[in-house]
Design a protein around this motif. Structure first.
Motif, PDB file in Angstrom:
ATOM      1  N   ASN A  32      46.415  11.364 -25.306  1.00 47.13           N
ATOM      2  CA  ASN A  32      47.131  12.016 -26.409  1.00 47.13           C
ATOM      3  C   ASN A  32      47.711  10.938 -27.313  1.00 47.13           C
ATOM      4  OD1 ASN A  32      48.411  14.125 -27.856  1.00 47.13           O
ATOM      5  ND2 ASN A  32      50.275  13.791 -26.698  1.00 47.13           N
ATOM      6  N   PHE A  46      42.832  14.665 -27.010  1.00 45.84           N
ATOM      7  CA  PHE A  46      43.147  16.065 -27.339  1.00 45.84           C
ATOM      8  C   PHE A  46      44.654  16.250 -27.247  1.00 45.84           C
ATOM      9  CE2 PHE A  46      38.756  16.634 -25.939  1.00 45.84           C
ATOM     10  CZ  PHE A  46      38.258  17.475 -26.923  1.00 45.84           C
ATOM     11  N   ASN A  47      45.268  16.723 -28.336  1.00 45.31           N
ATOM     12  CA  ASN A  47      46.659  17.161 -28.251  1.00 45.31           C
ATOM     13  C   ASN A  47      46.619  18.607 -27.766  1.00 45.31           C
ATOM     14  OD1 ASN A  47      49.196  18.152 -28.567  1.00 45.31           O
ATOM     15  ND2 ASN A  47      49.340  17.736 -30.772  1.00 45.31           N
ATOM     16  N   ALA A  50      47.834  21.647 -29.823  1.00 43.87           N
ATOM     17  CA  ALA A  50      47.213  22.026 -31.110  1.00 43.87           C
ATOM     18  C   ALA A  50      46.418  23.323 -30.927  1.00 43.87           C
ATOM     19  CB  ALA A  50      46.297  20.905 -31.585  1.00 43.87           C
ATOM     20  N   ALA A  53      42.854  23.673 -29.087  1.00 44.43           N
ATOM     21  CA  ALA A  53      42.483  22.376 -28.483  1.00 44.43           C
ATOM     22  C   ALA A  53      41.935  22.543 -27.063  1.00 44.43           C
ATOM     23  CB  ALA A  53      43.696  21.447 -28.467  1.00 44.43           C
ATOM     24  N   ARG A  56      38.364  23.821 -27.104  1.00 46.44           N
ATOM     25  CA  ARG A  56      37.475  22.752 -27.595  1.00 46.44           C
ATOM     26  C   ARG A  56      37.270  21.697 -26.503  1.00 46.44           C
ATOM     27  NH1 ARG A  56      40.467  23.154 -32.155  1.00 46.44           N
ATOM     28  NH2 ARG A  56      41.580  21.211 -31.803  1.00 46.44           N
TER      29      ARG A  56
END
Ligand SMILES: NC(=O)c1ccc[n+]([C@@H]2O[C@H](COP(=O)([O-])OP(=O)(O)OC[C@H]3O[C@@H](n4cnc5c(N)ncnc54)[C@H](OP(=O)(O)O)[C@@H]3O)[C@@H](O)[C@H]2O)c1
Length: 307
Positions: A32, A46-47, A50, A53, A56
């Motif tokens: 992160n 990946f945050n 979000a 996220a 994804r």
């Protein structure tokens, strides 16, 4: 062997788990705000807070299993930012569990011994928690969110120590760093806990993952001691002066969030499920000291991208 996704891979548990497991299986670590250089496993940013996220991440990495170590784990920071703590410690695990359930991905979610108020100790998994801090409350809510969304998930309540990327994350590092510089420190005589060496924790989490068990487990050392005694054991293992540790009460520690006095957890369910004896504090501290002799803390720091 199925791909293992480790979130929070720059954290104390995540980095040690991913390094240990990448020798045996395909590991992808999620980063992160801190990135890694030359890690022996793939990393992806990946945050997790979000929008979209988590979907994804799972669709891109396609793991067979996830160990969710990412969290807001600084107890005093959670007290100052309760809304942020609720998002990271409760909402994210719930969304992740739902997403893993839909895709039939094995999930181990990491929780904490701090869900209990510590009035009694020797807690079993069916005891009713009573969190005293924002951190503990958001972690308890996270456990519920995970098991409601995905009853086949494992939720592990842990307490552990080891070497971290920053060299400052664990209680064992705190004692080692200060004592090796000849600095006096406080050691709480009235806080009992069951600290597990991080590599032992990693091995037990992987055994739970591979065994097909589900539900809540206490994954800590079967041996309990006070934080003061733990500091003395660290001093002895490194040949440092344990007289620098002042035995004090936690009430005199100047901490922001309330701490639970007796956080000893019963590990009977875990040892029965895995049909094995669990590693204790003595072996753990020995391995922690061997890692220092072998230059592991410095190797760890080299993975942290300072740019
Ligand atoms: N340390 C302990 O003694 C202890 C005791 C009991 C339970 N636990 C639990 O054990 C687990 C691991 O703790 P730890 O000490 O290893 O934690 P840590 O060292 O504080 O690391 C936390 C990790 O979470 C990541 N993270 C935070 N926010 C994120 C976001 N929005 N998106 C993606 N990643 C994010 C951080 O990444 P960046 O830093 O890159 O942002 C970091 O890698 C946590 O669930 C914690 O509650 C820890």
């Amino acid at each position: 062997m199925k791909r293992l996704l480790v979130t929070g891979v720059s954290g104390l548990l995540g980095i040690n788990l991913a390094l240990r497991e990448s020798a045996h299986r395909d590991v992808v670590g999620v980063i992160n705000s801190h990135s890694l250089v030359d890690a022996p496993f793939l990393t992806k940013p990946f945050n997790l807070t979000a929008p979209g996220a988590i979907d994804r991440m799972l669709d891109e990495i396609k793991p067979g299993a996830v160990i969710h170590c990412a969290a807001m784990a600084d107890i005093d920071a959670c007290e100052k930012q309760p809304e942020k703590a609720a998002v990271i410690n409760t909402r994210v695990p719930g969304i992740l569990a739902q997403a893993c359930s839909v895709r039939n991905i094995r999930l181990v979610h990491i929780s904490t011994d701090a869900v209990f108020d510590g009035q009694r100790g020797d807690y079993v998994e069916t005891d009713i928690p009573n969190p005293l801090s924002v951190y503990a409350r958001t972690k308890l809510d996270g456990e519920k969110a995970v098991l409601d969304a995905f009853p086949k998930a494992v939720v592990a309540r842990v307490n552990f120590y080891g070497w971290s990327l920053t060299g400052k994350r664990s209680l064992a590092e705190f004692f080692y760093n200060n004592l090796s510089e000849g600095k006096p420190v406080n050691g709480f005589t009235d806080v009992q806990f069951c600290p597990l060496f991080v590599n032992h924790l990693a091995d037990l989490l992987l055994q739970l993952l591979d065994s097909g068990h589900s539900g809540l487990f206490h994954v800590v050392s079967p041996v309990s001691l006070s934080k003061y005694e733990f500091g003395c054991r660290i001093a002895e293992a490194f040949g440092l002066d344990k007289n620098l540790i002042k035995p004090v009460s936690v009430m005199d520690g100047g901490l922001t969030a309330r701490r639970s006095p007796n956080l000893t957890l019963n590990t009977g369910k875990l040892s029965k499920a895995l049909q094995s004896a669990l590693p204790g504090v003595e072996e753990g501290i020995k391995e922690f000291a061997v890692q220092m002799k072998e230059g592991f803390p410095q190797r760890l720091k080299n993975y942290l991208n300072q740019s």
